[in-house]
Write a protein that holds these residues in place. Structure first.
Motif, PDB file in Angstrom:
ATOM      1  N   TYR A 119       0.829  -1.204   0.000  1.00 35.17           N
ATOM      2  CA  TYR A 119       0.000   0.000   0.000  1.00 35.17           C
ATOM      3  C   TYR A 119       0.863   1.253   0.000  1.00 35.17           C
ATOM      4  CZ  TYR A 119      -4.154  -2.728   0.310  1.00 35.17           C
ATOM      5  OH  TYR A 119      -5.163  -3.601   0.001  1.00 35.17           O
ATOM      6  N   THR A 120       0.465   2.219  -0.815  1.00 38.20           N
ATOM      7  CA  THR A 120       1.249   3.427  -1.010  1.00 38.20           C
ATOM      8  C   THR A 120       0.995   4.412   0.127  1.00 38.20           C
ATOM      9  OG1 THR A 120       0.833   3.049  -3.354  1.00 38.20           O
ATOM     10  CG2 THR A 120       1.866   5.135  -2.755  1.00 38.20           C
ATOM     11  N   GLN A 121       2.059   5.013   0.610  1.00 34.92           N
ATOM     12  CA  GLN A 121       1.949   5.929   1.741  1.00 34.92           C
ATOM     13  C   GLN A 121       1.450   7.305   1.300  1.00 34.92           C
ATOM     14  OE1 GLN A 121       2.616   4.722   4.988  1.00 34.92           O
ATOM     15  NE2 GLN A 121       2.539   2.886   3.698  1.00 34.92           N
ATOM     16  N   LEU A 122       0.644   7.936   2.150  1.00 36.11           N
ATOM     17  CA  LEU A 122       0.058   9.241   1.820  1.00 36.11           C
ATOM     18  C   LEU A 122       1.128  10.320   1.540  1.00 36.11           C
ATOM     19  CD1 LEU A 122      -2.555  10.810   1.389  1.00 36.11           C
ATOM     20  CD2 LEU A 122      -2.583  11.294   3.835  1.00 36.11           C
ATOM     21  N   PRO A 123       2.186  10.431   2.331  1.00 40.88           N
ATOM     22  CA  PRO A 123       3.189  11.467   2.032  1.00 40.88           C
ATOM     23  C   PRO A 123       3.820  11.295   0.644  1.00 40.88           C
ATOM     24  CG  PRO A 123       3.505  10.607   4.247  1.00 40.88           C
ATOM     25  CD  PRO A 123       2.481   9.725   3.598  1.00 40.88           C
ATOM     26  N   ASP A 124       4.007  10.046   0.218  1.00 42.29           N
ATOM     27  CA  ASP A 124       4.573   9.803  -1.116  1.00 42.29           C
ATOM     28  C   ASP A 124       3.596  10.249  -2.200  1.00 42.29           C
ATOM     29  OD1 ASP A 124       6.811   8.687   0.061  1.00 42.29           O
ATOM     30  OD2 ASP A 124       5.953   6.671   0.064  1.00 42.29           O
ATOM     31  N   ILE A 125       2.303   9.978  -1.961  1.00 47.76           N
ATOM     32  CA  ILE A 125       1.277  10.379  -2.932  1.00 47.76           C
ATOM     33  C   ILE A 125       1.207  11.902  -3.010  1.00 47.76           C
ATOM     34  CG2 ILE A 125      -1.223  10.363  -3.375  1.00 47.76           C
ATOM     35  CD1 ILE A 125      -1.231   7.515  -2.087  1.00 47.76           C
ATOM     36  N   GLU A 126       1.197  12.551  -1.858  1.00 46.86           N
ATOM     37  CA  GLU A 126       1.129  14.023  -1.834  1.00 46.86           C
ATOM     38  C   GLU A 126       2.323  14.633  -2.542  1.00 46.86           C
ATOM     39  OE1 GLU A 126      -1.326  14.715   2.348  1.00 46.86           O
ATOM     40  OE2 GLU A 126       0.843  14.444   2.413  1.00 46.86           O
ATOM     41  N   ALA A 127       3.498  14.075  -2.302  1.00 46.96           N
ATOM     42  CA  ALA A 127       4.719  14.625  -2.908  1.00 46.96           C
ATOM     43  C   ALA A 127       4.673  14.519  -4.430  1.00 46.96           C
ATOM     44  CB  ALA A 127       5.940  13.895  -2.360  1.00 46.96           C
ATOM     45  N   GLU A 128       4.090  13.459  -4.946  1.00 45.21           N
ATOM     46  CA  GLU A 128       4.046  13.269  -6.398  1.00 45.21           C
ATOM     47  C   GLU A 128       2.881  14.031  -7.034  1.00 45.21           C
ATOM     48  OE1 GLU A 128       6.418  11.955  -8.052  1.00 45.21           O
ATOM     49  OE2 GLU A 128       5.430  12.152 -10.003  1.00 45.21           O
ATOM     50  N   MET A 129       1.719  13.977  -6.418  1.00 50.21           N
ATOM     51  CA  MET A 129       0.518  14.559  -7.038  1.00 50.21           C
ATOM     52  C   MET A 129       0.583  16.084  -7.147  1.00 50.21           C
ATOM     53  SD  MET A 129      -1.188  12.048  -7.989  1.00 50.21           S
ATOM     54  CE  MET A 129      -0.088  10.657  -7.875  1.00 50.21           C
ATOM     55  N   ARG A 130       1.393  16.714  -6.308  1.00 50.63           N
ATOM     56  CA  ARG A 130       1.438  18.185  -6.361  1.00 50.63           C
ATOM     57  C   ARG A 130       1.949  18.683  -7.704  1.00 50.63           C
ATOM     58  NH1 ARG A 130       6.459  20.400  -5.117  1.00 50.63           N
ATOM     59  NH2 ARG A 130       8.010  18.822  -4.589  1.00 50.63           N
ATOM     60  N   HIS A 131       2.612  17.812  -8.459  1.00 52.64           N
ATOM     61  CA  HIS A 131       3.123  18.212  -9.777  1.00 52.64           C
ATOM     62  C   HIS A 131       2.023  18.272 -10.844  1.00 52.64           C
ATOM     63  CE1 HIS A 131       7.177  17.906  -8.252  1.00 52.64           C
ATOM     64  NE2 HIS A 131       6.968  16.657  -7.873  1.00 52.64           N
ATOM     65  N   TYR A 132       0.852  17.708 -10.542  1.00 53.65           N
ATOM     66  CA  TYR A 132      -0.184  17.574 -11.582  1.00 53.65           C
ATOM     67  C   TYR A 132      -1.471  18.309 -11.224  1.00 53.65           C
ATOM     68  CZ  TYR A 132       3.024  13.650 -12.116  1.00 53.65           C
ATOM     69  OH  TYR A 132       4.156  12.892 -12.204  1.00 53.65           O
ATOM     70  N   GLN A 133      -1.401  19.189 -10.238  1.00 54.79           N
ATOM     71  CA  GLN A 133      -2.632  19.792  -9.724  1.00 54.79           C
ATOM     72  C   GLN A 133      -3.472  20.455 -10.816  1.00 54.79           C
ATOM     73  OE1 GLN A 133      -1.435  22.237  -6.405  1.00 54.79           O
ATOM     74  NE2 GLN A 133      -1.051  20.477  -5.113  1.00 54.79           N
ATOM     75  N   GLU A 134      -2.841  21.150 -11.730  1.00 57.54           N
ATOM     76  CA  GLU A 134      -3.598  21.838 -12.783  1.00 57.54           C
ATOM     77  C   GLU A 134      -4.272  20.854 -13.731  1.00 57.54           C
ATOM     78  OE1 GLU A 134      -4.713  24.910 -13.033  1.00 57.54           O
ATOM     79  OE2 GLU A 134      -3.825  24.978 -11.042  1.00 57.54           O
ATOM     80  N   GLN A 135      -3.606  19.735 -13.982  1.00 58.18           N
ATOM     81  CA  GLN A 135      -4.180  18.731 -14.898  1.00 58.18           C
ATOM     82  C   GLN A 135      -5.415  18.051 -14.310  1.00 58.18           C
ATOM     83  OE1 GLN A 135      -0.947  19.303 -14.554  1.00 58.18           O
ATOM     84  NE2 GLN A 135       0.296  18.428 -16.200  1.00 58.18           N
ATOM     85  N   PHE A 136      -5.566  18.079 -12.992  1.00 54.89           N
ATOM     86  CA  PHE A 136      -6.703  17.396 -12.357  1.00 54.89           C
ATOM     87  C   PHE A 136      -7.999  18.206 -12.443  1.00 54.89           C
ATOM     88  CE2 PHE A 136      -3.398  15.290  -9.419  1.00 54.89           C
ATOM     89  CZ  PHE A 136      -3.340  14.163 -10.218  1.00 54.89           C
ATOM     90  N   ARG A 137      -7.889  19.506 -12.675  1.00 57.17           N
ATOM     91  CA  ARG A 137      -9.073  20.384 -12.589  1.00 57.17           C
ATOM     92  C   ARG A 137     -10.166  19.947 -13.577  1.00 57.17           C
ATOM     93  NH1 ARG A 137      -9.898  24.269  -9.548  1.00 57.17           N
ATOM     94  NH2 ARG A 137      -7.739  24.183  -8.852  1.00 57.17           N
ATOM     95  N   GLY A 138     -11.383  19.768 -13.055  1.00 51.39           N
ATOM     96  CA  GLY A 138     -12.536  19.428 -13.898  1.00 51.39           C
ATOM     97  C   GLY A 138     -12.529  17.993 -14.410  1.00 51.39           C
ATOM     98  N   LYS A 139     -11.660  17.167 -13.864  1.00 54.35           N
ATOM     99  CA  LYS A 139     -11.496  15.818 -14.413  1.00 54.35           C
ATOM    100  C   LYS A 139     -12.161  14.735 -13.545  1.00 54.35           C
ATOM    101  CE  LYS A 139      -8.724  16.834 -17.912  1.00 54.35           C
ATOM    102  NZ  LYS A 139      -8.448  18.238 -17.701  1.00 54.35           N
ATOM    103  N   VAL A 140     -12.435  13.614 -14.202  1.00 59.03           N
ATOM    104  CA  VAL A 140     -12.910  12.414 -13.508  1.00 59.03           C
ATOM    105  C   VAL A 140     -11.679  11.548 -13.215  1.00 59.03           C
ATOM    106  CG1 VAL A 140     -14.340  10.341 -13.661  1.00 59.03           C
ATOM    107  CG2 VAL A 140     -15.124  12.469 -14.728  1.00 59.03           C
ATOM    108  N   ILE A 141     -11.419  11.333 -11.938  1.00 57.59           N
ATOM    109  CA  ILE A 141     -10.265  10.536 -11.509  1.00 57.59           C
ATOM    110  C   ILE A 141     -10.745   9.139 -11.137  1.00 57.59           C
ATOM    111  CG2 ILE A 141      -8.350  10.345  -9.847  1.00 57.59           C
ATOM    112  CD1 ILE A 141      -8.164  12.866 -11.580  1.00 57.59           C
ATOM    113  N   PHE A 142     -10.060   8.140 -11.624  1.00 54.64           N
ATOM    114  CA  PHE A 142     -10.444   6.753 -11.330  1.00 54.64           C
ATOM    115  C   PHE A 142      -9.265   6.028 -10.677  1.00 54.64           C
ATOM    116  CE2 PHE A 142     -11.927   2.502 -13.458  1.00 54.64           C
ATOM    117  CZ  PHE A 142     -12.458   2.076 -12.252  1.00 54.64           C
ATOM    118  N   CYS A 143      -9.492   5.529  -9.482  1.00 54.77           N
ATOM    119  CA  CYS A 143      -8.506   4.702  -8.781  1.00 54.77           C
ATOM    120  C   CYS A 143      -9.047   3.278  -8.848  1.00 54.77           C
ATOM    121  CB  CYS A 143      -8.349   5.160  -7.334  1.00 54.77           C
ATOM    122  SG  CYS A 143      -7.910   6.911  -7.174  1.00 54.77           S
ATOM    123  N   ASN A 144      -8.544   2.467  -9.763  1.00 52.26           N
ATOM    124  CA  ASN A 144      -9.218   1.192 -10.052  1.00 52.26           C
ATOM    125  C   ASN A 144      -8.546  -0.039  -9.440  1.00 52.26           C
ATOM    126  OD1 ASN A 144      -7.063   1.256 -11.795  1.00 52.26           O
ATOM    127  ND2 ASN A 144      -8.217   0.686 -13.621  1.00 52.26           N
TER     128      ASN A 144
END
Ligand SMILES: C[S@@+](CC[C@H](N)C(=O)[O-])C[C@H]1O[C@@H](n2cnc3c(N)ncnc32)[C@H](O)[C@@H]1O
Length: 205
Positions: free
Chosen positions: A17-42
């Protein structure tokens, strides 16, 4: 033939299982790309996955249109370690605790009016009105028809998929022309059947 040890090794890698701090550190690079989008964690039991937790808690901050997460019936920990919420009041069949389900979130309000959108608000959302927890009929496998229908609806897939199915997993994302952020072994970029170009021509920045 796979030995018990091989199977245990595979299961261990598949259940990392992936740790939250690792996810936060990586996802901050894509914040603009997420706007208005449907995100799927499958590949994400919503009650265990920090990917789900990250997107649920940052739903408004990121301006998401929708968050979908599905869990897999074969996961040895599915619905057992209820670390994010207590699900007993939700629409999960209590007699069939391993029944896989999907969670769909389209709105996260600060229902408890504490000024922050947190998991208590998401829990409230699931328990009241727009309860978007629905049982799945096909096991929650990312290759199942109902998960593929959700994949079609998604703009961006974000997860840490099972290591043992990595090639098949990426092939499906490519087949359905999805944008994705996934965790994989660094050697994966050399897989010719995953990334159709020879490594020498891949521009690494
Ligand atoms: C490496 S774990 C990562 C879990 C979660 N995505 C995370 O990052 O914390 C991979 C997950 O995929 C699930 N899984 C394994 N095979 C799957 C399949 N065929 N379809 C969907 N999920 C699967 C496992 O049960 C496990 O929860």
């Amino acid at each position: 033939m796979a030995t018990t040890f091989d199977k245990a090794k595979k299961n261990k890698a598949d259940e990392f299982y992936t740790q939250l701090p690792d996810i936060e550190a990586e996802m901050r690079h894509y914040q603009e790309q997420f706007r208005g989008k449907v995100i799927f964690c499958n590949c994400d039991d919503p009650y265990e996955s920090n990917f789900f937790k990250y997107f649920a808690m940052n739903f408004n901050f990121l301006g998401l249109k929708k968050l979908i997460a599905t869990c897999y019936s074969e996961s040895p920990v599915a619905t057992k370690q209820l670390s994010l919420f207590d699900v007993k009041d939700l629409a999960v069949k209590s007699a069939d605790a391993k029944h896989p389900y999907k969670i769909e979130i389209t709105e996260v309000k600060d229902e408890n009016a504490d000024g922050a959108v947190d998991l208590a608000d998401v829990e409230y959302l699931l328990k009241n009105g727009k309860n978007a927890l629905t049982l799945l009929n096909e096991g929650g496998d990312f290759r199942s028809t109902e998960c593929i229908e959700l994949l079609k609806e998604a703009d961006i897939v974000v997860t840490n998929p099972p290591f043992s199915l990595f090639r098949e997993y990426v092939a499906q994302l490519v087949e359905y022309d999805k944008k994705f952020i996934i965790i994989g072994n660094v050697n994966a970029i050399t897989y010719m059947d995953v990334f159709k170009r020879p490594l020498a021509k891949v521009k690494l920045s």
